[in-house]
Design a protein around this motif. Sequence first.
Motif, PDB file in Angstrom:
ATOM      1  N   VAL A 136       0.488  10.250   7.688  1.00 38.64           N
ATOM      2  CA  VAL A 136       0.886  10.389   8.928  1.00 38.64           C
ATOM      3  C   VAL A 136      -0.364  10.006   9.751  1.00 38.64           C
ATOM      4  CG1 VAL A 136       1.678  11.414  11.001  1.00 38.64           C
ATOM      5  CG2 VAL A 136       2.860  11.583   8.816  1.00 38.64           C
ATOM      6  N   ASN A 138      -3.142   8.964   8.689  1.00 41.69           N
ATOM      7  CA  ASN A 138      -3.631   7.293   8.473  1.00 41.69           C
ATOM      8  C   ASN A 138      -3.091   6.334   9.094  1.00 41.69           C
ATOM      9  OD1 ASN A 138      -6.027   7.832   6.648  1.00 41.69           O
ATOM     10  ND2 ASN A 138      -4.808   8.148   4.874  1.00 41.69           N
ATOM     11  N   HIS A 139      -1.693   6.474   9.334  1.00 42.48           N
ATOM     12  CA  HIS A 139      -0.848   5.517   9.878  1.00 42.48           C
ATOM     13  C   HIS A 139      -1.276   5.647  11.182  1.00 42.48           C
ATOM     14  CE1 HIS A 139       2.540   3.197  10.890  1.00 42.48           C
ATOM     15  NE2 HIS A 139       2.813   3.938  11.905  1.00 42.48           N
ATOM     16  N   THR A 142      -4.756   4.218  11.988  1.00 41.86           N
ATOM     17  CA  THR A 142      -4.916   2.943  12.034  1.00 41.86           C
ATOM     18  C   THR A 142      -4.052   2.025  13.107  1.00 41.86           C
ATOM     19  OG1 THR A 142      -3.254   2.845  10.317  1.00 41.86           O
ATOM     20  CG2 THR A 142      -5.765   2.442   9.491  1.00 41.86           C
TER      21      THR A 142
ATOM     22  N   GLY B 268       2.958  -0.054   9.257  1.00 41.60           N
ATOM     23  CA  GLY B 268       3.417   0.943   8.507  1.00 41.60           C
ATOM     24  C   GLY B 268       2.949   1.370   6.911  1.00 41.60           C
ATOM     25  N   TYR B 270       0.814   3.028   5.514  1.00 42.78           N
ATOM     26  CA  TYR B 270       0.651   4.170   4.908  1.00 42.78           C
ATOM     27  C   TYR B 270       1.870   4.994   4.738  1.00 42.78           C
ATOM     28  CZ  TYR B 270      -4.277   3.707   5.502  1.00 42.78           C
ATOM     29  OH  TYR B 270      -5.575   3.170   5.095  1.00 42.78           O
ATOM     30  N   ILE B 271       2.838   4.773   5.803  1.00 45.84           N
ATOM     31  CA  ILE B 271       4.088   5.386   5.893  1.00 45.84           C
ATOM     32  C   ILE B 271       4.945   4.728   4.776  1.00 45.84           C
ATOM     33  CG2 ILE B 271       6.342   5.455   6.998  1.00 45.84           C
ATOM     34  CD1 ILE B 271       3.778   7.117   8.367  1.00 45.84           C
TER      35      ILE B 271
END
Lengths: 330, 305
Positions: A136, A138-139, A142, B268, B270-271
């Motif tokens: 979460v 990192n999301h 970014t 998304g 990383y998600i």
Amino acid sequence: MVSMVLFGIFVASAGADPFEVYQTMYRAAFGTSFSWQNTLIRAAPLMLTALCTALPGYLGLIIIGGEGAVVMGGLFAAIAALTMPTAPPMVVLTTMALVGMVGGGLWLTIGGALRHYRAVNETISSLLLNYIAIAVLNHLVTSTFRDPESLNHPSTHHIGEANMIGAIPGTDLHWGLVFGVVACIIAWFLMHHTVFGFASQVAGGNVRAAQIAGLPVGRLILIICFVAGAAGGLAGMVEVAAIHGRANDTLNANYGYAGILVAFVARNNPLAIIPVAILLGGIRASSGLLQRAHELPDATVLVMQGIIFLVILFSETLYGRFSKLQKQGA
Amino acid sequence: MEIGWWGVLIAVLGGAIRIGTPFLFVSLGECLTEKSGRINLGLEGTLVMGAMTGYAVSLHSGSPWLGVLCAGLAGMVLGALHSWLCSFKRVNDIAVGIAMMLFGTGLAFFLGKPYIQPSAPRLPSIDLGAWSDIPQLKAALQINALFLMGIVVAIALAWMLKNTAWGLKVRVVGESADAARALGLPVDRIRILSTAQGGFLAGIGGSYLSLYYPFNWSEGLSSGQGLMAVALVIFARWHPVGCLWVSLLWGGAAALGPSLQSVGITGGYYIFNAIPYIMTLAVMIITCSPKRTLVGVPHELTVTR
């Protein structure tokens, strides 16, 4: 002591003189006032993350989600600071601390709630929550909250120099250390001198007895997890507000995992956490110098942590044996 | 030839096999360990250690298969150590697992520092897609021999647990240590053997990571795969062949993010990468309940213990 000998053998097998290594570590950790400060800066988050494991430990829960709580706390705190660019620093910092604590607290409460309502193993769920928290973070850094100037290292916008926690006068230490010590003392008082703490200890000792006594075991689990997570969240907030000034993946610096070790060594006692955290902070602080002076990789310290951990767990069985001997003698 | 969305499907299927193989080995190892009544969270460390050992041995000897073998042996040592520590009184296997996880990864990073740069010989792959002329399909069907071995091991393990005297002993120990003792079975020795074998399998899974896919040795190689194995085994209902299907499912889920990226969905990232963790958690929420125990669970592992 056993772990020191084992680690000494290990270091010797890697081709370095164990006595010199210990000397270097001591110098790097406690030798000069500069290294003391270095040690204490690292000890501050360890105290808070150790509480993440120690407090649920009173209830017999093994929660290792400190890492996730730190990440969530730091992220929430940074976002909170960014939403109020014009507020005076004192207000910003207070809000950051509160929001960070709520963030970390709610995150660990998920694990506690799953344990209570669905009997999900809290160790595994809290570990998985760590990975999800990092994803979460990192999301968000970014995408939504990305500072376009942070090219190689996606981060949120800087919270502003004025909103950073300053140093304690006369030192390079920031106030995070005080937060850590105070939190440990409060936790100790809470667990040993209040009805709430007593109730938790009863529930940790024997769940059925606690239920018969009419204690709300489920609510205790949730509250303790929240408090524990709040400590971790505070650690994340301190990292953001005192060191980095922004939230990014450096939040995920393994303080959570080292905190588990501190809690185990301190046998979950919040007061014992303070010296243990300083000791481990020293060990961690020495890793850089160890690398330069003896050409040992920085993972040496990880090995040492692992060995200490195993020896502590092993000594648990010896405790049992000694008390048995004493009983037979009496 | 433009295959568009079919490409996503093929990539997910290929990914299921490619990414799922280490899951398969770890979950088989964990399955065997849990059948004997222990939980080994240290398999995470075992996986990293296996990856490091496999890579190092393969680099020095030039033979990737020797690397796989040594990775398994390293895993076996760690598994035996874990189980030996657990066999003392008042030592909690989950706490030992966390310690072994830190110890294994620390040791692997320590010993593996010199191996980040050089490249070792890679495990060969078997080309099952030679009949096709779609490059994506060909790539997806490049299957490593370890995956096929994993299938064999899964079936063999299921058969052994069910039909051999040894399998029966493991199950009795996992069902009730007291009953096993009453029968005169050496409980600790059986558990140590099962955990060591479980470690062996997990070590092989680790060597797959460093020697085939993603084919390098780095410190972030196994991100929680050894931990997810615990949930995988629950989802597979403690059945080795179930582990096979569940590993494929997890591999596919992990491959979803990268394959969507190939058709231009990049948000998304990383998600999508977190999907395996979220799935694991979701599975645990759905399958666990305070009121009933699952079919197939070794009774020594139930929460009320």
